[in-house]
Write an enzyme that holds these catalytic residues in place. Structure first.
Site, PDB file in Angstrom:
ATOM      1  N   SER A 178       0.826  -1.211   0.000  1.00  0.00           N
ATOM      2  CA  SER A 178       0.000   0.000   0.000  1.00  0.00           C
ATOM      3  C   SER A 178       0.853   1.251   0.000  1.00  0.00           C
ATOM      4  O   SER A 178       0.352   2.322  -0.288  1.00  0.00           O
ATOM      5  CB  SER A 178      -0.941   0.047   1.198  1.00  0.00           C
ATOM      6  OG  SER A 178      -0.824  -1.053   2.031  1.00  0.00           O
ATOM      7  N   HIS A 182      -2.294  -2.913  -6.427  1.00  0.00           N
ATOM      8  CA  HIS A 182      -2.794  -2.499  -5.119  1.00  0.00           C
ATOM      9  C   HIS A 182      -4.309  -2.687  -5.024  1.00  0.00           C
ATOM     10  O   HIS A 182      -5.083  -1.964  -5.651  1.00  0.00           O
ATOM     11  CB  HIS A 182      -2.419  -1.025  -4.881  1.00  0.00           C
ATOM     12  CG  HIS A 182      -2.802  -0.525  -3.530  1.00  0.00           C
ATOM     13  ND1 HIS A 182      -3.104   0.782  -3.280  1.00  0.00           N
ATOM     14  CD2 HIS A 182      -2.954  -1.170  -2.344  1.00  0.00           C
ATOM     15  CE1 HIS A 182      -3.420   0.925  -2.003  1.00  0.00           C
ATOM     16  NE2 HIS A 182      -3.342  -0.238  -1.423  1.00  0.00           N
ATOM     17  N   GLU A 199      -5.207  -0.444  -8.184  1.00  0.00           N
ATOM     18  CA  GLU A 199      -4.211   0.451  -8.777  1.00  0.00           C
ATOM     19  C   GLU A 199      -3.102  -0.420  -9.350  1.00  0.00           C
ATOM     20  O   GLU A 199      -2.514  -1.228  -8.622  1.00  0.00           O
ATOM     21  CB  GLU A 199      -3.607   1.366  -7.703  1.00  0.00           C
ATOM     22  CG  GLU A 199      -4.495   2.514  -7.282  1.00  0.00           C
ATOM     23  CD  GLU A 199      -3.817   3.388  -6.220  1.00  0.00           C
ATOM     24  OE1 GLU A 199      -3.434   4.511  -6.547  1.00  0.00           O
ATOM     25  OE2 GLU A 199      -3.677   2.930  -5.072  1.00  0.00           O
ATOM     26  N   ASN A 213      -3.799   6.492  -1.694  1.00  0.00           N
ATOM     27  CA  ASN A 213      -3.327   6.829  -0.348  1.00  0.00           C
ATOM     28  C   ASN A 213      -2.635   8.186  -0.304  1.00  0.00           C
ATOM     29  O   ASN A 213      -2.676   8.877   0.709  1.00  0.00           O
ATOM     30  CB  ASN A 213      -2.407   5.729   0.191  1.00  0.00           C
ATOM     31  CG  ASN A 213      -3.219   4.535   0.664  1.00  0.00           C
ATOM     32  OD1 ASN A 213      -4.392   4.677   1.020  1.00  0.00           O
ATOM     33  ND2 ASN A 213      -2.627   3.357   0.650  1.00  0.00           N
TER      34      ASN A 213
HETATM   35  N1  LIG Z   1      -5.229  -4.803   5.164  1.00  0.00           N
HETATM   36  C1  LIG Z   1      -5.446  -3.796   4.355  1.00  0.00           C
HETATM   37  O1  LIG Z   1      -6.359  -2.977   4.551  1.00  0.00           O
HETATM   38  C2  LIG Z   1      -4.592  -3.639   3.126  1.00  0.00           C
HETATM   39  C3  LIG Z   1      -5.080  -2.923   2.024  1.00  0.00           C
HETATM   40  C4  LIG Z   1      -4.312  -2.826   0.882  1.00  0.00           C
HETATM   41  C5  LIG Z   1      -3.067  -3.405   0.835  1.00  0.00           C
HETATM   42  N2  LIG Z   1      -2.595  -4.066   1.941  1.00  0.00           N
HETATM   43  C6  LIG Z   1      -1.266  -4.658   1.861  1.00  0.00           C
HETATM   44  O2  LIG Z   1      -1.386  -6.057   1.658  1.00  0.00           O
HETATM   45  C7  LIG Z   1      -0.305  -6.736   2.277  1.00  0.00           C
HETATM   46  C8  LIG Z   1      -0.812  -7.799   3.235  1.00  0.00           C
HETATM   47  O3  LIG Z   1      -1.622  -7.187   4.198  1.00  0.00           O
HETATM   48  P1  LIG Z   1      -2.629  -8.014   5.115  1.00  0.00           P
HETATM   49  O4  LIG Z   1      -3.447  -7.004   5.817  1.00  0.00           O
HETATM   50  O5  LIG Z   1      -3.278  -9.065   4.317  1.00  0.00           O
HETATM   51  O6  LIG Z   1      -1.609  -8.658   6.147  1.00  0.00           O
HETATM   52  P2  LIG Z   1      -1.787  -9.976   7.071  1.00  0.00           P
HETATM   53  O7  LIG Z   1      -0.873  -9.768   8.197  1.00  0.00           O
HETATM   54  O8  LIG Z   1      -3.228 -10.244   7.320  1.00  0.00           O
HETATM   55  O9  LIG Z   1      -1.265 -11.152   6.155  1.00  0.00           O
HETATM   56  C9  LIG Z   1       0.072 -11.336   5.817  1.00  0.00           C
HETATM   57  C10 LIG Z   1       0.303 -12.830   5.602  1.00  0.00           C
HETATM   58  O10 LIG Z   1       1.570 -12.990   4.986  1.00  0.00           O
HETATM   59  C11 LIG Z   1       2.162 -14.168   5.523  1.00  0.00           C
HETATM   60  N3  LIG Z   1       3.595 -14.130   5.238  1.00  0.00           N
HETATM   61  C12 LIG Z   1       4.562 -13.467   5.895  1.00  0.00           C
HETATM   62  N4  LIG Z   1       5.762 -13.742   5.315  1.00  0.00           N
HETATM   63  C13 LIG Z   1       5.527 -14.557   4.273  1.00  0.00           C
HETATM   64  C14 LIG Z   1       6.356 -15.189   3.289  1.00  0.00           C
HETATM   65  N5  LIG Z   1       7.655 -15.038   3.293  1.00  0.00           N
HETATM   66  N6  LIG Z   1       5.756 -15.963   2.377  1.00  0.00           N
HETATM   67  C15 LIG Z   1       4.429 -16.149   2.381  1.00  0.00           C
HETATM   68  N7  LIG Z   1       3.613 -15.598   3.290  1.00  0.00           N
HETATM   69  C16 LIG Z   1       4.152 -14.807   4.219  1.00  0.00           C
HETATM   70  C17 LIG Z   1       1.776 -14.146   6.975  1.00  0.00           C
HETATM   71  O11 LIG Z   1       1.874 -15.427   7.544  1.00  0.00           O
HETATM   72  C18 LIG Z   1       0.336 -13.659   6.890  1.00  0.00           C
HETATM   73  O12 LIG Z   1      -0.568 -14.729   6.771  1.00  0.00           O
HETATM   74  C19 LIG Z   1       0.533  -5.649   2.951  1.00  0.00           C
HETATM   75  O13 LIG Z   1       1.559  -5.271   2.085  1.00  0.00           O
HETATM   76  C20 LIG Z   1      -0.452  -4.517   3.127  1.00  0.00           C
HETATM   77  O14 LIG Z   1       0.149  -3.254   3.187  1.00  0.00           O
HETATM   78  C21 LIG Z   1      -3.342  -4.218   3.058  1.00  0.00           C
END
Ligand SMILES: NC(=O)c1ccc[n+]([C@@H]2O[C@H](COP(=O)([O-])OP(=O)(O)OC[C@H]3O[C@@H](n4cnc5c(N)ncnc54)[C@H](O)[C@@H]3O)[C@@H](O)[C@H]2O)c1
Length: 715
Positions: A430, A451, A463, A501
């Protein structure tokens, strides 16, 4: 041949029965553009001049019947005066009424989609037969207007007030069985037999078995309700529809008022009432914004289509990280038919991702939108794994692991080794720069940002972020994949926060400033919700999560220190330091409790006021106007900067990004249209009033120039 034009032809088919066929040359669909309306006039005159005709069947040679009016013509048309609009509608209506008054029975054969003016054409004939897969409806309210070719008049007399209100105010596309049930059509017939069925109806009319004249008179007469029934029907529906549509969308209630007004009138007088009401709605800013939105959406679709031509196939996708986002992405891909591998590093993660997908699918099954077998098929096309076993078959990877540049860098380099040379890698980051993430990759040309927004199944935007080394093929393939899984992609260039963002955080900056200066966060929420946002900023921060917001805010402050680095401690930081992360731990600006249905409900928490007291400087009862200005100015100005910096390709991309990505009020058209509507001169004047609040409130030189010249973003 009775008439031959470029959109319509009329010929005799059998036993004195004529066929009027819509087939607009050079277009894939029929629509009511100026040419088609002129030709309908001429064709009707030609039909009237025929002395021996016994009936008319109206058909289409396209897959659709008529998709509606040509919305590309609306902007110019609606720019005219209210009087011109009334006159224009009355002219068009005279043609539809002339079709209705032809001296023989008439039937429409609805082979495909018949919407808006297309369905109003069908309503002008005595009978309607419809193919099982065709759809009919009056979606005009979605553009801030209501039917203006006699639709409110004919439909209310044909199917009754309650049904007409539902169809016109809801704007839905209706299936054949529903149309038959309400009486909007008379029979459902296989496409190949439509004309035959229509001819049979005409023959029955001419044999005296069907009384088409009585039917016609009913459609042209007054609505059959006594004064009491009429009052009840209209008043109740006005209250109900008004409550649902809200004050910002006036068209549905105006449509009911118009029907109420013309209920006791016969056709020609009733149509005058409709024309006046239509013109009033067409002149509203809401209609201008919603029409603009439609046109922007068309522009985005065109751009996406152009990219799709250069895309490589994505037969198998993969997502890394099975968290909130990864689970949502896997579900969305599988649901729309692209099988996907979901990889995580621990079993708990996988279980969480699958749980998320199952939750979404169960919702669909409960709503009757899917059966258990289909649910199983979708789940089976998600392959959960802890290793890279099948990654050589993967065409596109979405990385969605934790938001940490070091972890992402390691994961992306690792997956690059495990995939084919031509596989496309994307990151759902993000905030982290795409160029930074590309730095250690061997094939940076195959890498870009993808994104998504949370929750993935609900949020339409993706995006697609181009880094300095990203190839056109990588962008094209990512755009095509986003489209294939049902999302609206916009292509943006790399910068901190990308488009959405980068624009959202200055808006939060406006919020933090207001709280510092003594505004009540609940009042700010109420004012912004009334302005049209789906939720106010404090509530939105609770939904986003204070940890996520704080982290992203730090990244933005580092990226744009001159504007976004605050010289005071914000209420968001206070919430974060006190572990009030928002909905995810039931405490943020508000408290969250479960309601009887088990859904999170926000509740006021006095504790919040105590916690933020040290960072609040006094108490201030800001006016609604000042709250709106202090919130909207930073958001709009940052959008202008994104456009000027070439982060977005054009105004349409920017405005649609905000509407689809953060729920910018659609009836306001978007940030740049908001400036256009206010006038750049007034907007700059307003910004200057708040100049002391810092650079987030300072207009760019180019905007000042626009204020001087009167130039607009949407010319
Ligand atoms: N949550 C939101 O609102 C949102 C919105 C847009 C983008 N994002 C982006 O999406 C990404 C994930 O966010 P999230 O909220 O789903 O996080 P999350 O913490 O819910 O999930 C992350 C997952 O990645 C796994 N992980 C960590 N290292 C890993 C690896 N080496 N290989 C495979 N899996 C691995 C973890 O075990 C976990 O299950 C981030 O970059 C975040 O910035 C999040």
């Amino acid at each position: 041949m009775i008439y031959e034009g470029k959109a319509i032809t009329v010929k005799e088919i059998e036993g004195g029965i004529a066929q009027l066929d819509f087939d607009l040359q050079g277009e894939s669909v029929n629509k009511f553009n100026r040419l088609t309306i002129e030709e309908l006039h001429a064709a009707t005159d030609a039909l009237k001049a025929q002395k021996k005709l016994k009936g008319l069947v109206i058909t289409s040679s396209k897959d659709s019947f008529i998709v509606g009016a040509d919305i590309n013509e609306f902007t110019d048309l609606f720019a005219g005066s209210e009087e011109d609009l009334v006159a224009n509608n009355l002219r068009a209506n005279a043609i539809f009424s002339a079709v209705e008054d032809l001296p023989f029975p008439t039937v429409t054969a609805i082979n495909g989609i018949a919407l808006g003016g297309g369905f109003e054409m069908c309503l002008a004939t005595d009978y309607r037969v419809m193919a099982p897969k065709a759809k009919v409806g009056l979606p005009e309210v979605k553009l801030g207007i209501f039917p203006g070719f006699g639709g409110t008049v004919r439909l209310s007399r044909l199917v009754g007030v309650d049904n007409a209100v539902e169809w016109i105010c809801g704007g839905a596309e209706n299936r054949a069985d529903a149309a038959l049930k309400t009486g909007a059509v008379d029979a459902i017939v296989e496409p190949a037999k439509l004309v035959e069925a229509a001819v049979a109806i005409i023959n029955q009319c001419n044999e005296g078995k069907l009384d088409y004249e009585a039917r016609r008179e009913e459609k042209k007469g007054k609505i059959k309700l006594n004064a009491m029934e009429s009052m009840m029907a209209f008043e109740i529906s006005k209250a109900f529809v008004g409550g649902k549509a809200g004050k910002n969308y006036p068209a549905p209630v105006e449509a009911i008022k118009v029907m109420q007004k013309h209920a006791g009138l016969t056709r020609d007088k009733a149509i005058e009432v409709e024309a006046k009401g239509f013109a009033k709605m067409a002149k509203t800013n809401v209609a201008a914004c919603l029409v603009g939105l439609f046109l922007n959406d068309q522009e985005l679709k065109k751009k996406a289509k152009a990219w799709e031509k250069e895309a490589s196939d994505v037969k198998l996708a993969a997502v890394l990280g099975a968290g909130i986002m990864g689970g949502g992405i896997a579900y969305q891909s599988a649901l729309k038919g692209t099988p996907i591998i979901m990889k995580d590093i621990n079993q708990d993660g996988i279980a969480l991702g699958l749980k998320e997908a199952k939750k979404q699918l169960t919702k669909r099954v409960d709503k009757g939108r899917m059966n258990a077998g289909q649910m199983a098929d979708v789940l089976n096309s998600i392959t959960p794994t802890l290793n890279y076993g099948d990654f050589k078959n993967v065409d596109l990877v979405v990385e969605a692991v934790v938001e940490n540049p070091k972890v992402k860098d390691a994961v992306l380099c690792e997956v690059e080794e495990m995939t084919r040379d031509d596989a496309i890698l994307t990151s759902n980051t993000s905030t982290i720069s795409i160029d930074l993430l590309a730095k250690n990759l061997k094939r940076p040309e195959n890498f870009c940002g993808m994104h998504f927004f949370n929750p993935v199944p609900m949020m339409p935007l993706v995006e697609v972020i181009r880094g300095k080394k990203t190839s056109d093929r990588a962008i094209a393939t990512t755009v095509a994949y986003a489209k294939a899984i049902g999302k609206t992609p916009i292509v943006v260039n790399d910068c901190p926060g990308f488009l959405v963002n980068r624009v959202l955080f200055p808006y939060f900056g406006g919020f933090s400033g207001l709280i510092r200066d003594g505004a009540d966060f609940q009042k700010v929420d109420k004012v912004m919700e009334k302005f049209g946002w789906p939720m106010g900023p404090a509530y939105l921060l609770d939904v986003v999560g204070m940890d996520t917001a704080k982290h992203a805010n730090d990244v933005m402050a580092e990226g744009f220190p001159e504007r976004m680095k605050a010289d005071y401690k914000s209420a968001v930081e206070v919430m974060f330091e006190n572990d009030r992360y928002g909905q995810k731990n039931e405490k943020g600006f508000y408290k969250y409790e479960l309601d009887r249905k088990g859904k999170q409900k926000k509740v006021v928490d006095e504790e919040t006021y105590k916690l933020i007291e040290p960072v609040v400087q006094g108490k201030n009862d800001f006016s609604d106007e000042d709250i709106i200005a202090r919130m909207m100015l930073p958001l709009c100005l940052e959008t202008v900067r994104c456009l000027e910096d070439g982060i977005v390709a054009g105004p349409a991309d920017a405005d649609m990004g905000l509407i689809f990505g953060i729920g910018f009020p659609p009836f306001r058209g978007g940030a740049l249209r908001y400036i256009d509507d206010m006038g750049a001169d007034m907007f700059v004047e307003l910004a200057d009033k708040f100049a002391d609040l810092g650079p987030l409130y300072h207009p760019t030189e180019k905007l000042r120039e626009m204020a001087r010249t009167g130039e607009k973003f949407f010319g």
